[in-house]
Design a protein around this motif. Sequence first.
Motif, PDB file in Angstrom:
ATOM      1  N   VAL A  74       0.838  -1.206   0.000  1.00  0.00           N
ATOM      2  CA  VAL A  74       0.000   0.000   0.000  1.00  0.00           C
ATOM      3  C   VAL A  74       0.872   1.255   0.000  1.00  0.00           C
ATOM      4  CG1 VAL A  74      -1.686   1.347   1.317  1.00  0.00           C
ATOM      5  CG2 VAL A  74      -1.977  -1.131   1.057  1.00  0.00           C
ATOM      6  N   HIS A  75       1.887   1.305   0.855  1.00  0.00           N
ATOM      7  CA  HIS A  75       2.774   2.473   0.905  1.00  0.00           C
ATOM      8  C   HIS A  75       3.415   2.733  -0.466  1.00  0.00           C
ATOM      9  CE1 HIS A  75       2.476   3.263   5.165  1.00  0.00           C
ATOM     10  NE2 HIS A  75       3.002   2.100   5.518  1.00  0.00           N
ATOM     11  N   ASP A  76       3.826   1.674  -1.149  1.00  0.00           N
ATOM     12  CA  ASP A  76       4.450   1.825  -2.469  1.00  0.00           C
ATOM     13  C   ASP A  76       3.481   2.407  -3.492  1.00  0.00           C
ATOM     14  OD1 ASP A  76       6.815   0.818  -1.434  1.00  0.00           O
ATOM     15  OD2 ASP A  76       6.610  -1.155  -2.379  1.00  0.00           O
ATOM     16  N   VAL A  77       2.238   1.935  -3.499  1.00  0.00           N
ATOM     17  CA  VAL A  77       1.227   2.439  -4.438  1.00  0.00           C
ATOM     18  C   VAL A  77       0.923   3.906  -4.143  1.00  0.00           C
ATOM     19  CG1 VAL A  77      -1.183   2.225  -5.181  1.00  0.00           C
ATOM     20  CG2 VAL A  77       0.211   0.172  -4.876  1.00  0.00           C
ATOM     21  N   VAL A  78       0.768   4.233  -2.874  1.00  0.00           N
ATOM     22  CA  VAL A  78       0.456   5.612  -2.476  1.00  0.00           C
ATOM     23  C   VAL A  78       1.596   6.548  -2.863  1.00  0.00           C
ATOM     24  CG1 VAL A  78       0.027   7.125  -0.493  1.00  0.00           C
ATOM     25  CG2 VAL A  78      -1.131   4.907  -0.644  1.00  0.00           C
ATOM     26  N   ALA A  79       2.828   6.145  -2.597  1.00  0.00           N
ATOM     27  CA  ALA A  79       3.987   6.976  -2.942  1.00  0.00           C
ATOM     28  C   ALA A  79       4.074   7.187  -4.456  1.00  0.00           C
ATOM     29  CB  ALA A  79       5.270   6.336  -2.415  1.00  0.00           C
ATOM     30  N   ALA A  80       3.823   6.135  -5.219  1.00  0.00           N
ATOM     31  CA  ALA A  80       3.866   6.242  -6.683  1.00  0.00           C
ATOM     32  C   ALA A  80       2.796   7.204  -7.200  1.00  0.00           C
ATOM     33  CB  ALA A  80       3.691   4.860  -7.321  1.00  0.00           C
ATOM     34  N   ALA A  81       1.694   7.334  -6.451  1.00  0.00           N
ATOM     35  CA  ALA A  81       0.606   8.241  -6.841  1.00  0.00           C
ATOM     36  C   ALA A  81       0.867   9.679  -6.386  1.00  0.00           C
ATOM     37  CB  ALA A  81      -0.710   7.741  -6.270  1.00  0.00           C
ATOM     38  N   GLY A  82       1.972   9.866  -5.647  1.00  0.00           N
ATOM     39  CA  GLY A  82       2.325  11.213  -5.210  1.00  0.00           C
ATOM     40  C   GLY A  82       1.639  11.664  -3.932  1.00  0.00           C
ATOM     41  N   LEU A  83       1.028  10.729  -3.209  1.00  0.00           N
ATOM     42  CA  LEU A  83       0.414  11.070  -1.930  1.00  0.00           C
ATOM     43  C   LEU A  83       1.288  10.548  -0.793  1.00  0.00           C
ATOM     44  CD1 LEU A  83      -3.387  10.389  -2.600  1.00  0.00           C
ATOM     45  CD2 LEU A  83      -2.097  12.498  -2.884  1.00  0.00           C
ATOM     46  N   VAL A  84       0.813  10.719   0.421  1.00  0.00           N
ATOM     47  CA  VAL A  84       1.574  10.341   1.608  1.00  0.00           C
ATOM     48  C   VAL A  84       0.799   9.267   2.367  1.00  0.00           C
ATOM     49  CG1 VAL A  84       2.529  11.217   3.782  1.00  0.00           C
ATOM     50  CG2 VAL A  84       2.504  12.683   1.760  1.00  0.00           C
ATOM     51  N   SER A  85       1.521   8.324   2.946  1.00  0.00           N
ATOM     52  CA  SER A  85       0.868   7.308   3.782  1.00  0.00           C
ATOM     53  C   SER A  85       1.674   7.134   5.058  1.00  0.00           C
ATOM     54  CB  SER A  85       0.737   5.984   3.041  1.00  0.00           C
ATOM     55  OG  SER A  85       1.999   5.490   2.650  1.00  0.00           O
ATOM     56  N   ASP A  86       0.994   6.597   6.053  1.00  0.00           N
ATOM     57  CA  ASP A  86       1.575   6.472   7.378  1.00  0.00           C
ATOM     58  C   ASP A  86       0.992   5.214   8.013  1.00  0.00           C
ATOM     59  OD1 ASP A  86       2.599   7.041   9.903  1.00  0.00           O
ATOM     60  OD2 ASP A  86       1.223   8.687  10.305  1.00  0.00           O
ATOM     61  N   SER A  87       1.794   4.461   8.740  1.00  0.00           N
ATOM     62  CA  SER A  87       1.279   3.304   9.483  1.00  0.00           C
ATOM     63  C   SER A  87       1.012   3.735  10.918  1.00  0.00           C
ATOM     64  CB  SER A  87       2.290   2.155   9.480  1.00  0.00           C
ATOM     65  OG  SER A  87       2.408   1.599   8.193  1.00  0.00           O
TER      66      SER A  87
END
Length: 168
Positions: free
Chosen positions: A139-152
């Motif tokens: 999930v983090h990889d997909v979000v980063a590739a989309a230019g957004l930010v993710s956090d666990s």
Amino acid sequence: MTNTTPQDANPRTTQLEEEGEIAADYLEELLDIADLDGDIDIDVRHGRAAVEIVAEDQESIKHLVGNGGEVLEALQDLTRLAVQARTGERSRLMLDVAGFRAQRRAELTELASQAVEKVRSTGAEVELEPLNAFERKVVHDVVAAAGLVSDSRGLEPQRYVVVQPAAE
């Protein structure tokens, strides 16, 4: 004159291939003990040794996945320990059984893409259900590739991903 293959040029790849071979030996012995038919595929992907147990009749090895991948996670941990015992190095080897992780990766990619679209359309963060470490990484990889930010957030086993708008 010696021929230099791309493998020879990268000692890290050779080390990962060795990890895969050690893991394959360990898993073949385990399959023999459990009297299960299966083959071991070895590869190097994303900077990790990747090992998969496959069988002509995939159903015959599905119990090695367990409920939601629980048995697979435990088997991966044991395999990593077997590799570490032989090499003296911590292994980040990825294990798959009967394509479970590949299928789960596709599902998670879709889930993450939907969360990205929701964040983009609403501007609000989106919390996903609890995921294991492998799932969170996808999930983090997909979000980063989309230019957004993710956090666990949260503690195991209830750790989950939050998808957020990109920082302004």
